[in-house]
Design a protein around this motif. Structure first.
Motif, PDB file in Angstrom:
ATOM      1  N   SER A  33      95.517 -12.418 -45.110  1.00  0.00           N
ATOM      2  CA  SER A  33      94.754 -11.162 -46.038  1.00  0.00           C
ATOM      3  C   SER A  33      93.917 -11.550 -45.580  1.00  0.00           C
ATOM      4  N   GLU A  54      90.170 -10.723 -47.519  1.00  0.00           N
ATOM      5  CA  GLU A  54      90.208 -10.720 -48.775  1.00  0.00           C
ATOM      6  C   GLU A  54      88.656  -9.810 -49.306  1.00  0.00           C
ATOM      7  N   THR A 111      95.340  -4.782 -52.791  1.00  0.00           N
ATOM      8  CA  THR A 111      96.576  -5.731 -53.156  1.00  0.00           C
ATOM      9  C   THR A 111      97.676  -5.613 -53.722  1.00  0.00           C
ATOM     10  N   LYS A 144      99.347  -0.958 -51.186  1.00  0.00           N
ATOM     11  CA  LYS A 144      99.383  -1.102 -49.685  1.00  0.00           C
ATOM     12  C   LYS A 144      99.452   0.196 -48.698  1.00  0.00           C
TER      13      LYS A 144
END
Length: 123
Positions: A68, A70, A87, A92
């Motif tokens: 994912s 950062e 996150t 989302k």
């Protein structure tokens, strides 16, 4: 947990902050903004940086990268632009956007503070 308004205030409280936004990258719309200047329209920045996030996610998908994001750093001659996907639960599809004056900001500290703000944010 912190609200969007509290999180935006914390973001613009980071040394060197020029403007901050919480953005929905599916629509490109800023859910909230604070700061900005005549040279930094946060609504336009939100929409433009949505394309950056989408492009990176598409590229990662094409490459089969399961990690994912950062954060994404865009370095300009006079500014840093930080993009940090949210996150936590309910976050989302959202990201934090922070523009910093390069002459007044400590990039490492700003990244650390933005991470902390993102962790506390409740959407």
């Amino acid at each position: 947990m912190a609200s969007m308004d509290v999180s935006l205030k914390e973001m613009v409280g980071i040394d060197g902050a020029v403007g901050a936004a919480i953005v929905d990258h599916s629509s490109g719309m800023a859910l909230g903004t604070l700061g900005g200047s005549k040279d930094l329209d946060l609504q336009i920045a939100a929409a433009g940086n949505t394309e950056v996030v989408k492009a990176k996610l598409r590229t990662m998908d094409s490459l089969g990268i399961k990690d994912s994001i950062e954060d994404i750093l865009i370095t300009l001659t006079g500014q840093y632009h930080l993009i940090r996907p949210i996150t936590g639960r309910g976050g989302k599809g959202l990201f934090l956007y922070l523009a910093l004056d390069r002459n007044r900001a400590n990039l490492a500290l700003a990244r650390h503070q933005l991470r902390s703000i993102e962790e506390k944010l409740e959407v």
